[in-house]
Design a protein around this motif. Sequence first.
Motif, PDB file in Angstrom:
ATOM      1  N   PHE A 165       0.831  -1.204   0.000  1.00  0.00           N
ATOM      2  CA  PHE A 165       0.000   0.000   0.000  1.00  0.00           C
ATOM      3  C   PHE A 165       0.865   1.252   0.000  1.00  0.00           C
ATOM      4  CE2 PHE A 165      -3.232  -2.789   2.292  1.00  0.00           C
ATOM      5  CZ  PHE A 165      -3.719  -3.223   1.077  1.00  0.00           C
TER       6      PHE A 165
ATOM      7  N   PHE B 273       3.726   1.524  -1.388  1.00  0.00           N
ATOM      8  CA  PHE B 273       4.180   1.678  -2.772  1.00  0.00           C
ATOM      9  C   PHE B 273       3.134   2.426  -3.594  1.00  0.00           C
ATOM     10  CE2 PHE B 273       7.343  -1.616  -2.152  1.00  0.00           C
ATOM     11  CZ  PHE B 273       8.299  -1.298  -3.087  1.00  0.00           C
ATOM     12  N   VAL B 274       1.920   1.907  -3.531  1.00  0.00           N
ATOM     13  CA  VAL B 274       0.879   2.467  -4.393  1.00  0.00           C
ATOM     14  C   VAL B 274       0.613   3.913  -4.027  1.00  0.00           C
ATOM     15  CG1 VAL B 274      -1.474   2.201  -5.128  1.00  0.00           C
ATOM     16  CG2 VAL B 274      -0.119   0.207  -4.636  1.00  0.00           C
ATOM     17  N   ILE B 275       0.562   4.153  -2.728  1.00  0.00           N
ATOM     18  CA  ILE B 275       0.248   5.521  -2.315  1.00  0.00           C
ATOM     19  C   ILE B 275       1.397   6.442  -2.670  1.00  0.00           C
ATOM     20  CG2 ILE B 275      -0.056   6.930  -0.273  1.00  0.00           C
ATOM     21  CD1 ILE B 275      -1.843   4.578   0.718  1.00  0.00           C
TER      22      ILE B 275
ATOM     23  N   ALA C  85       3.179   6.169  -5.304  1.00  0.00           N
ATOM     24  CA  ALA C  85       3.018   6.471  -6.726  1.00  0.00           C
ATOM     25  C   ALA C  85       1.949   7.543  -6.919  1.00  0.00           C
ATOM     26  CB  ALA C  85       2.642   5.203  -7.482  1.00  0.00           C
TER      27      ALA C  85
END
Lengths: 418, 111, 251, 739
Positions: free
Chosen positions: B75, B77-79, B81
């Motif tokens: 999460f 990582f995604v956030i 990005a």
Amino acid sequence: MNPINDLLNIIGGFIAGIINSIFSFSPFLADAITMGLAAIILCTFAALSFMGLTYAERKVVARIQDRVGPNQAGPLGLLQPIADGIKMFTKEDTTPAAADRWVYNLAPLVIAVFALTTYAVLPFAPGVVGTNLNIGVFYVLAIGSGSIVAIIMAGWGSNNKYALLGAFRTVAQLVGYEVPMLLNVLPVVMLAGSMGLIDIIDHQTLANGNAGIPFLLFFPLSAVVFLISGIAETARSPFDLLEAESEIVAGFHVEYSGMKFALFFLGEYVNALAVAFVFSTLFLGGFAGPILPPYIWLLLKAGAVFTIFMWLRGTLPRVRIDQMHNLNWKFFVPLSIVHLILVIILLKVFVTSPAQQAATGGILVDAWVQAAIMFVASALTLIAGLGLAARRARISRLAEEDVLARRRAENMATAGAA
Amino acid sequence: MDLFANALNGIPLWWFLVVSAALFCIGLYGVMARKNAIAMLMGVELMLNAVNINLIAFWRFIAPNSPSGLAFAAFVFVIAAAEAAIGLALIISVYRSNQSIDPEKLDQMKL
Amino acid sequence: MALTLQQVIFLALAVVVIGAALFVVTTRNLFRAALMLVLSFFAVAGFYVLLDAGLFAVAQILIYIGAISILIIFSVMLTRGMQAMIPRNSQAFWSAVVVAIIFAMLLLLLGPLRTTVNVAAWPIIGSIFPNATPRELGAVPWAYAVEPATGLPAVVPETYIATFGFSLVDINQYVLPFLLVALLVDIALSGAVHIARQRRPIEVIQERQDIAAEDAAEAEAIRNAQQPAPVPAPALPEGAVAAATSAANEH
Amino acid sequence: MLFAEAVTTAPSYLTTLLWLIPLPPILAFALIALFFNRYRQTSSTIAVLSMIASTVMAYIVFFNVWQLKDLGKAPISSSIAWLPTGDTTLSIGVSVDPLSATFLFMVPLACTLIFIYSTGYMASDPLYSRFFAYLSLFAGSMLGLVVSNNLLTLFVFWELMGFCSYSLIGFFYRKPSAYKAAVKAFMTTRVGDMLLILGMVYLYAQTGTLNFFDIMHSEEVLELLGTTPAVGIFGTTLGLSAAALIGLLVFGGVVGKSAQWPLHVWLPDAMEGPTPVSAMIHAAAMVSAGIFLLLRFFPIIEVSGEHSATFTTIGLIGAFTAFMGATIAVAQYDIKRVMAFSTISQLGFMVAAVGIGAYVAAGFHLLTHAFFKALLFLASGSVIHGVEHGHHHVHAHGHGHGHAHGEPEAEAEHADAETHHEEFDPQDMRNMGGLRHKMPVTFWTFLIGGLALAGFPFITAGFWSKDEIFADAYHHGIEGGDPLGTLVFITLVVTATLTAFYTMRQIKLVFFGKARTEAAEHASESTPAMTFPLIVLAVFALFIGFINVPPDFPIFGSIVGSGAFYFKNLIGQYLIEKPEPLAFNIVPVLFSLGVALGGLALGWLVYSGRNLEAGVTDPVERLGGLFRFLNRRWMWDELYRAIFINPMQWLADNYTRIVDKGVIDAILEGGWKAGAAIAGAFAAFDRVVITGISDAIGRGFRVVGDWGRELQSGQVQNYLLSGLIMALAILVFFLFLFR
């Protein structure tokens, strides 16, 4: 052990044995040296194949264009790559005065390193693989994205507007085409149930009760899109916009000469060959094949794929930048997503093993039947996508013609009035 | 318990934690002391990386059989990005209207 | 004390991470800072490999280096003129002091983790984790994972990627956060596109005219509506209408 | 017989349905806001259909559970883990228990009717779609709040409603009064919500869960809460149990949301919103949500003890609010304002009932009140609509007419139209009269609602619920000798008299006599879309009271048979100890009969004959100063302005003047004068000391000012640094000092 089929293993074992006996006082040192040696051999292989490939490409393209190609250096011009190499080595290594020196000098190195790192996970024969990562496919794609940084470094470091433009173009292209590549690797990964390249090859052989069907027959659409994206990802013709001479001279490596330029050149070919290897592994069954030794099979398959690259290079003109992006974002990506959803559903509906049936409650079918269903679905998706795209293209062409006609009429009218 | 002072081929947990703490602090300094919004964003990315090192190190040492650490790291990582995309878009938008991305000059919201 | 190979690799990576990060936050040249950021990310990926999380190492390369760094580098290039800059702002010194204090405190908290010292030597840990059991207080406030059979440190199971993947789609675990994060990324991407889109002046004018026309229509409608509207229509829409018409006349 | 057979199992699809109930309106909100905001007809259709879908689902649930024997002990619920946080997991979920089942009966029905009504009422509004979007979100939030099984989601929906109410009150956002009212409502309820958050945090800290049934159905937890003393910061004890403190804090939220004194000031101003909104907020949904929450927390309040500060506070505030609201309502002219204060007063009734422990009575009155107050609001809306139409009618066709007996102003037609427009207030009851024949449906329904509000005996719902409260208050107070109960009983009796009086006053002023203006003369009945909901609501306002008739009530008890005290048996299950039914007592019933009929009769007598004619001063104005006091709503707004707002402004305005001019200048001047007097001798001394000091003072102020100004630099990094330093300080405090 079959001495022909396991040739690479035998040679490797032999060398490792020698090293182990020499450094018997320290197994750690022996291991380190073996690994280092293996890495050096791999790199050497890649570099040598680079030389061979340039020669082959020049010959093939010459043949397509009804020329002779290199024929002066050695018999049939076979020594041409060596001559080129010597030329490259002896050229003056220039650096622009306003360049960002560190970045400028580091860029070719980085790109070569990233290109060669891919080979660490490619399986050449059973047991002959740098390291059998369980996330091999993912690794290959990730390392591919690393070379983008190197290109930006080159474009920026040169302090040249054409170089920077070329770098921008490349980055847009490379980042964009990663998406369909990833999307089309996913069906293969789902079917094989693993991201490891060896596992994927195993699923295309008769081992472990598999049916031995190459994934090309399951997902023709994925194969086609992956191949084209791969060409774009390595920036080869017809997607070589980053070095479009007529527009931006030679793109990001316009300022490089001598050995540094050679490194960029090497990076391009090594990357292209890696794409050919990966394609063979994912869709053609890698080193698997009857009668012939596995490494020969792999080289044959990769060679065939690379021949397609050369063929395209010899026949197709360079695409425009808007066409290139349209093809990606407006055609490949949506098509791949539709295909992916279709594949997910079909893989849940038609299963080949009772265990899967218990999990999903699908219909139990033979592997060949599954392959046939997948093939039909994938091919139909491809045909439907092409049909839609053709219709769209025709409409926009007609609209464009309308605009042109109207403009012409207006011009005529104003001319008449004047 | 001595066993764990040298777990993982001789690397104990606290090595990771020290590096992560250092990285976090450096990132924090970058966020607070840089005179360029993009550089601030770089600091934020460093901080997120430090957090991720922590998450994965704890996962490895404390709960390798549970997916929690990995899930939280993913999460992050995604956030990260999403944050980079939005942040940089804002920075570029601000640059277009102000011709500057010096955070010290971006105080028009002050009453 | 002999270092193992992994320890050597770790120390090398740590030096790279910290060095590159320091470079990132101190250099004048923003582009180089971005490149050093890439280097730092790469070394962090190395940490993940050491931690047996290869998936995350590769994801780190794909996402941080392949996407986020590229975005940052692009932004650096798009904001030219801000590249060569004064590296520190006016509060840099105090920031450094505060950050140093924070770092010192973190190290202080980490102290008890280093060895298996007696809790009496580290009173802080007792105050932070007053409910820890004696076993835990003996070493650390949590329990390391152990292989039940051997008592050795646990190894990462082969199937950790599958476990992780299933946890993301398991209704009892992280499916909701996962979906929310997916939504977040969707929104962030479209939002970023919208924010950073460079609109041509003609579009901006058109938009302003549209807004002004809408405001005017609304005001008119409210004036005519059944609600008693003792307040005369606010001046704002009229001004906007005037501006819009004048803008329209110019074109 | 309807109530005879008790079922023990419920179908399993109910939990799924429960999750789905709040969804359609929220979906409708998204659809309208995102896609259909340009299509008026489509958006209203979507909204109404979504509400009907919710209603159908809610009713399926309701009819499946209402006969379950053990619903209270074992509510149907379903949870999912929302956020694993370390050791604990925050789970959210839905449930239906007797309390929420009652609300599932009332809320969707009322909302649907209000939606249908709105299609007629808002038909000519330009922001029609937006209105329905907000309304849908509001209804969805209310349903979500009702089906939540934990305080966390309940709070989320609570705040969502707060937002919607803000948007809807300020719907006519070009009117300054409207947006001011919206801001006022938002800010005022925020005060209460702050307390509610504190209560929530405290509850979570004490119990480790926010699930209602984990807390309210577990005797151990309740006992723990009841026996733990509440500990404040630095270990101060408050002399309260944890349960009492939680109850008080939650009651703070209720005071904000349900407009109890001292936070009642927002509700009258909220009448700036469109009338359906008033019906929605002030009858069916938002204010009920406050009482709903209070009833939810009743078990916790109960364990705080019979005579605890919590009960006393709730009872006193409720009784006071009831009395105050009723008195103010007597002296209002605006038809909706009367309703607003009546609502405040009736909510006070319920709160007071809770304060004396009459849990069931409060819930029952909440139910009946929701129906008849929604009816009254919608009927007032219909009246306003009609009068306005009459006004437009006069303007459109009657210009010649108007000029016949006005002075001819041919040269300034526009000005005439505008001034006339400004002067005329269609909500003022003095502008009405005689509408009984013009708007028959509205009249009859309004009459039913009014009688229910007044508690007209036997045939209206209001009578039964009020009677229940009276019975409880009488039992606790007069019989039980509890001073609080006595006080509440007396106050409520007075209040009920006033209620009956102002209801009759309103009915007479609006519907009886002769039309006092031309607009009223030309008023016409509203469209079926508006009258249909009125009729449905009127039916409920009449008959809903029969679900809780005491079994030993003469005549009626035997008519309903085994259905007697149905409501009490249902809703009482929520409590661990089921409340004992009170023995029938004739005294409170007599009181109840007396005050209702007496108040109504008084109103009828006062407002008859000459008093209804145009131009006659309202009889209540003869109260003089008292009337003005009541008309200005006990001057609360003025008081708050004087206590809170003005001092702040005064402080800000005068700080510079007094400190700068007064203090510093005085010192300077004094120093200068002294220095001048002994200038010759002490010139050097003067220069060094006096000037130095004064300069230092000046500079000191300047430095402090500069330093303070620096704090708000507008720079994000600066804020970050200061925040970090504060966080660091707190961390050091907790880690090293606060051991």
